[in-house]
Write an enzyme that holds these catalytic residues in place. Sequence first.
Site, mmCIF file in Angstrom:
data_model
loop_
_atom_site.group_PDB
_atom_site.id
_atom_site.type_symbol
_atom_site.label_atom_id
_atom_site.label_comp_id
_atom_site.label_asym_id
_atom_site.label_seq_id
_atom_site.Cartn_x
_atom_site.Cartn_y
_atom_site.Cartn_z
ATOM 1 N N HIS A 314 0.851 -1.190 0.000
ATOM 2 C CA HIS A 314 0.000 0.000 0.000
ATOM 3 C C HIS A 314 0.891 1.245 0.000
ATOM 4 O O HIS A 314 1.873 1.321 0.743
ATOM 5 C CB HIS A 314 -0.891 -0.004 1.250
ATOM 6 C CG HIS A 314 -1.629 1.282 1.493
ATOM 7 N ND1 HIS A 314 -1.265 2.181 2.470
ATOM 8 C CD2 HIS A 314 -2.706 1.815 0.876
ATOM 9 C CE1 HIS A 314 -2.091 3.214 2.460
ATOM 10 N NE2 HIS A 314 -2.970 3.023 1.496
ATOM 11 N N HIS A 358 2.614 10.851 -5.603
ATOM 12 C CA HIS A 358 2.694 11.198 -4.187
ATOM 13 C C HIS A 358 1.334 10.937 -3.555
ATOM 14 O O HIS A 358 0.387 10.538 -4.225
ATOM 15 C CB HIS A 358 3.136 12.658 -3.994
ATOM 16 C CG HIS A 358 2.043 13.671 -4.204
ATOM 17 N ND1 HIS A 358 1.598 14.510 -3.211
ATOM 18 C CD2 HIS A 358 1.291 13.969 -5.290
ATOM 19 C CE1 HIS A 358 0.636 15.290 -3.675
ATOM 20 N NE2 HIS A 358 0.436 14.987 -4.931
ATOM 21 N N LYS A 442 -3.655 -2.529 -13.122
ATOM 22 C CA LYS A 442 -4.947 -2.509 -12.437
ATOM 23 C C LYS A 442 -5.447 -1.070 -12.430
ATOM 24 O O LYS A 442 -4.777 -0.167 -11.920
ATOM 25 C CB LYS A 442 -4.809 -3.026 -11.010
ATOM 26 C CG LYS A 442 -6.047 -2.848 -10.156
ATOM 27 C CD LYS A 442 -5.766 -3.167 -8.708
ATOM 28 C CE LYS A 442 -6.823 -2.633 -7.775
ATOM 29 N NZ LYS A 442 -6.889 -1.168 -7.715
ATOM 30 N N LYS A 444 -9.086 1.645 -13.966
ATOM 31 C CA LYS A 444 -10.438 1.771 -14.511
ATOM 32 C C LYS A 444 -10.455 1.426 -16.000
ATOM 33 O O LYS A 444 -9.460 1.614 -16.709
ATOM 34 C CB LYS A 444 -10.948 3.194 -14.319
ATOM 35 C CG LYS A 444 -11.198 3.564 -12.864
ATOM 36 C CD LYS A 444 -12.359 2.781 -12.320
ATOM 37 C CE LYS A 444 -12.670 3.209 -10.892
ATOM 38 N NZ LYS A 444 -13.773 2.429 -10.339
ATOM 39 N N ARG A 654 -9.064 -6.561 -3.306
ATOM 40 C CA ARG A 654 -7.935 -5.861 -2.683
ATOM 41 C C ARG A 654 -8.435 -5.124 -1.450
ATOM 42 O O ARG A 654 -9.415 -4.381 -1.503
ATOM 43 C CB ARG A 654 -7.313 -4.850 -3.659
ATOM 44 C CG ARG A 654 -6.128 -4.078 -3.070
ATOM 45 C CD ARG A 654 -5.443 -3.227 -4.141
ATOM 46 N NE ARG A 654 -4.288 -2.519 -3.613
ATOM 47 C CZ ARG A 654 -4.308 -1.281 -3.151
ATOM 48 N NH1 ARG A 654 -5.448 -0.584 -3.148
ATOM 49 N NH2 ARG A 654 -3.214 -0.716 -2.694
ATOM 50 N N ILE A 758 20.584 -9.979 34.202
ATOM 51 C CA ILE A 758 20.475 -11.179 33.374
ATOM 52 C C ILE A 758 18.998 -11.545 33.264
ATOM 53 O O ILE A 758 18.260 -11.494 34.248
ATOM 54 C CB ILE A 758 21.289 -12.333 33.989
ATOM 55 C CG1 ILE A 758 22.777 -11.989 33.927
ATOM 56 C CG2 ILE A 758 21.011 -13.643 33.286
ATOM 57 C CD1 ILE A 758 23.676 -12.998 34.588
ATOM 58 N N ASP A 784 17.500 -16.140 35.656
ATOM 59 C CA ASP A 784 18.884 -15.686 35.490
ATOM 60 C C ASP A 784 19.704 -16.520 34.508
ATOM 61 O O ASP A 784 20.812 -16.957 34.824
ATOM 62 C CB ASP A 784 19.599 -15.689 36.855
ATOM 63 C CG ASP A 784 18.991 -14.679 37.796
ATOM 64 O OD1 ASP A 784 18.441 -13.677 37.306
ATOM 65 O OD2 ASP A 784 19.048 -14.898 39.021
ATOM 66 N N ASP A 813 11.152 -11.728 28.509
ATOM 67 C CA ASP A 813 11.904 -11.633 29.758
ATOM 68 C C ASP A 813 10.922 -11.268 30.858
ATOM 69 O O ASP A 813 10.302 -10.203 30.819
ATOM 70 C CB ASP A 813 12.998 -10.566 29.614
ATOM 71 C CG ASP A 813 13.697 -10.279 30.945
ATOM 72 O OD1 ASP A 813 13.707 -11.179 31.807
ATOM 73 O OD2 ASP A 813 14.245 -9.168 31.097
ATOM 74 N N ASP A 815 9.709 -9.955 34.373
ATOM 75 C CA ASP A 815 10.158 -9.119 35.488
ATOM 76 C C ASP A 815 8.958 -8.848 36.387
ATOM 77 O O ASP A 815 7.815 -9.129 36.019
ATOM 78 C CB ASP A 815 10.817 -7.825 34.989
ATOM 79 C CG ASP A 815 9.846 -6.895 34.275
ATOM 80 O OD1 ASP A 815 8.825 -6.541 34.882
ATOM 81 O OD2 ASP A 815 10.118 -6.507 33.130
#
Length: 1002
Positions: A314, A358, A442, A444, A654, A758, A784, A813, A815
């Site tokens: 896109h 653009h 693709k 009209k 699409r 660690i 650890d 991880d 915590d």
Amino acid sequence: MADLEVYKNLSPEKVERCMSVMQSGTQMIKLKRGTKGLVRLFYLDEHRTRLRWRPSRKSEKAKILIDSIYKVAEGRQSEIFHKQAEGNFDPSCCFTIYHGNHMESLDLITSNPEEARTWITGLKYLMAGISDEDSLAKRQRTHDQWVKQTFEEADKNGDGLLNIEEIHQLMHKLNVNLPRRKVRQMFQEADTDENQGTLTFEEFCVFYKMMSLRRDLYLLLLSYSDKKDHLTVEELAQFLKVEQKMTNVTADYCLDIIRKFEVSEENKAKNVLGIEGFTNFMRSPACDVFNPLHNEVYQDMDQPLCNYYIASSHNTYLTGDQLLSQSKVDMYARVLQEGCRCVEVDCWDGPDGEPVVHHGYTLTSKIPFRDVVETINKHAFVKNEFPVILSIENHCSVQQQRKIAQYLKGIFQDKLDLSSVDTGESKQLPSPQSLKGKILVKGKKLPYHLGDDAEEGEVSDEDSADEIEDECKFKLHYNNGTTEHQVESFIRKKLESLLKESQIRDKEDPDSFTVRALLKATHEGLNAHLKEHPDVKEGGKKSHGRSLMTNFGKHKKTTKSRPKSYSADEEEDAQQNPGKEPGQLCRLGRRRKTVKLCRELSDLVVYTNSVAAQDIVDDGTTGNVLSFSETRAHQVVQQKSEQFMVYNQKQLTRIYPSAYRIDSSNFNPLPYWNAGCQLVALNYQSEGRIMQLNRAKFKTNGNCGYVLKPQQMCRGTFNPFSGDPLPANPKKQLILKVISGQQLPKPPDSMLGDRGEIIDPFVEVEIIGLPVDCCKDQTRVVDDNGFNPVWEETLTFTVHMPELALVRFLVWDHDPIGRDFVGQRTVTFSSLVPGYRHVYLEGLTEASLFVHITINEIYGKWSPLILNPSYTILHFLGATKNRQLQGLKGLFNKNPRHSSSENSSYYVRKRSIGDRILRRTASAPAKGRKKSKMGLQEMVEIKDSVSEVARDQDGVVRRTTRSLQVRPVSMPVDKCFLGSLALPVSEAAEDTEGKENSPVQI
């Protein structure tokens, strides 16, 4: 890359001369946007893997990986060079390095042409060597580079030696938690030279091998070697047949493995594979979790186009957000070489009669249409020859449309000639095989009733896929005396603040809060800013400014009176059509938009005619492409999924992102793939979970951009929301044993970096596919140890439609206040290989998981609770029934009121900070015991800006704590059904999964 081939055959003398100059360093001027050039010393590191420069305030960031370089362009070709018109730089002294996912440019100027030529030649030589590597050579090269880099970073004083203290610091960085006594013992064993107390690089390699000895692989080798420390040819063949499920294993194949992977010359002479060679083999691409055969095209490519998923982009030209980012032609080259087969070109009238590309009504930069076509022509078939679809969004006058047609025919030439294409049966789309080397336009097409002699005519513009909504448009005006620079600067700052805000949101749920609210805040802030500075001038002159023209004001009264139960989709349509009640046809009562189309451009459209929903006539013809925004497509999928699936058996559809995704975030493509939509267009420039899923989807079948849909979806139909969508088909049972992890790093956003604690890792495995298959499970936490954690846990999943399923491995991880994302790898279920496999985490050099995979077939009808332990009670009792019972009041045109959990916006109580901390504390499994399995029902963090019940990326419903209830492991299923036991709130409610995603997700 074709233009790199010549650099592979450079003479060794020339190569060494270039490398010597580059490694010694060259002073060059580095151009930057909006500033004067900076003089810096640029040099190639000693491993020839990184380009670096100094001085730099951010020395760690002053580098570019050679692997990340996409192109080296000679002369003054870049946009920054073009803007430096006043600089009288000799073009032969200028070159640009394009690198990274967003095609960033490094623009350099040397003092003489010879230096520029040396650098261009040297860089292209290095790029050519990388492009020519096979997967095994690349794995070995990256490993060797990683070891060397690790040694250098540990060598704090730069003397080429590591002392024991530097080794201890390295152990902490690598997440190794070994007793200091054990580390010192290995250090002394590796320290064999006269200079005792330090390790040279060669000694460090010995130390690293000792540290990395894999107990799990050693035990595996012993189990097949009759307790010897090596495998014979016969024992290796037995292992490959029994464990790895390989067929046609010959003695020659086993001898080839020994020759490639064994490091001991003595073992090679005896034709045996020792532990080091066995480790090398098991960590090679041959034992990767992804089937190596799927690196080549293996699917039937002779079926009609509508039978394939097609990798689609896109707003291909954009490098960032939808309002302010740069447009670059090189983005087309990048996505095409990544395997994308459908690119988008937004055409607008440009100066001097030349069309430009653009994003309309925004501050994105403009690029010439001709340059875009030339780039596509050059790169379309470099990686594979399967057809490319050029999605033309035409906003041009008839005169410039003729110029577009002229460029397309003149540059593409016979690539547009489809007269010789064999379509097989009548009224059927051609196959990718028959369209090899072709480009499909693709766009009209003029209606047939006009006749062939009509030079131009009116066509519907109702499905103009990417014309930005009025709320987002920038338009020229002449009041307030504001300057373009002032407004652009303000908008850019506002957008950056919004993107920073999005970093703390749940990246696993990009729809977690509405962009509409952000746009409103931007609009109001801009107005306030302009009122405060009504006469700002730049450079002593007033210039024409741009302002954000919105129509928020005219909705204020209606939104106040609107009930809170309105869905986001209804609100969007109501704002686009003020005065209409939800449920009415959204386009009734107003004149349809039309545009003029010239005959020359119309005639280039053959099999991919863009049509609006109301223009569809079921007359048996093929060749139409229906374009939907994600908002409208969501309604169709929810309400008419089976009819939509049937439609997609003959035509192409699409789906493109909502215009409100100004940050270029991506929507979840799974619901649309599940309904058979072929062209699900995503923002390739936005890294994150969605692009990871998209890459995994299309990596199979040789990454050619075409993946065959399941045959049940091409010929029959089924309800993708059903609890048992294909009762007559066998199901697949995935038994996944997560054995161990290797060299898992600290989280990428760790505040303390390498000095942080660690990690305490755990693994989460997620199945993503049909709603009935979506679930996840996880291991316990290992304390650890990120270097070689061991879990030895088995997770079991049942998949009803494996052809659609993705398997996602995530490492977290743990915590005390939640969890941090470490890494991920996503693989299609059909590409999994049974046996002992390594799962290398995406984007991380050495980090991997070691798993054992078993896949069984299950026949007959079974309870989901028996088939899948990760399946929750709530889902079994019909948590997704809501979706199946929604009103079916129209396939494409109607917009009936519905109450899907994704869009409902009833009031949800906000939580205090304390509540959130408590919830996050429970978001990971407790250490030492397994986490309760959540399955499909998950928590979602209550957003400060929006109160709504959200659905996670893969259709997994997320509910508030009060509604989240799961059966404890010890609770009998029958008692749970009878309601005799109260279901406790799970401690395992998840909070955020977003740290794995890019900061541009909204």
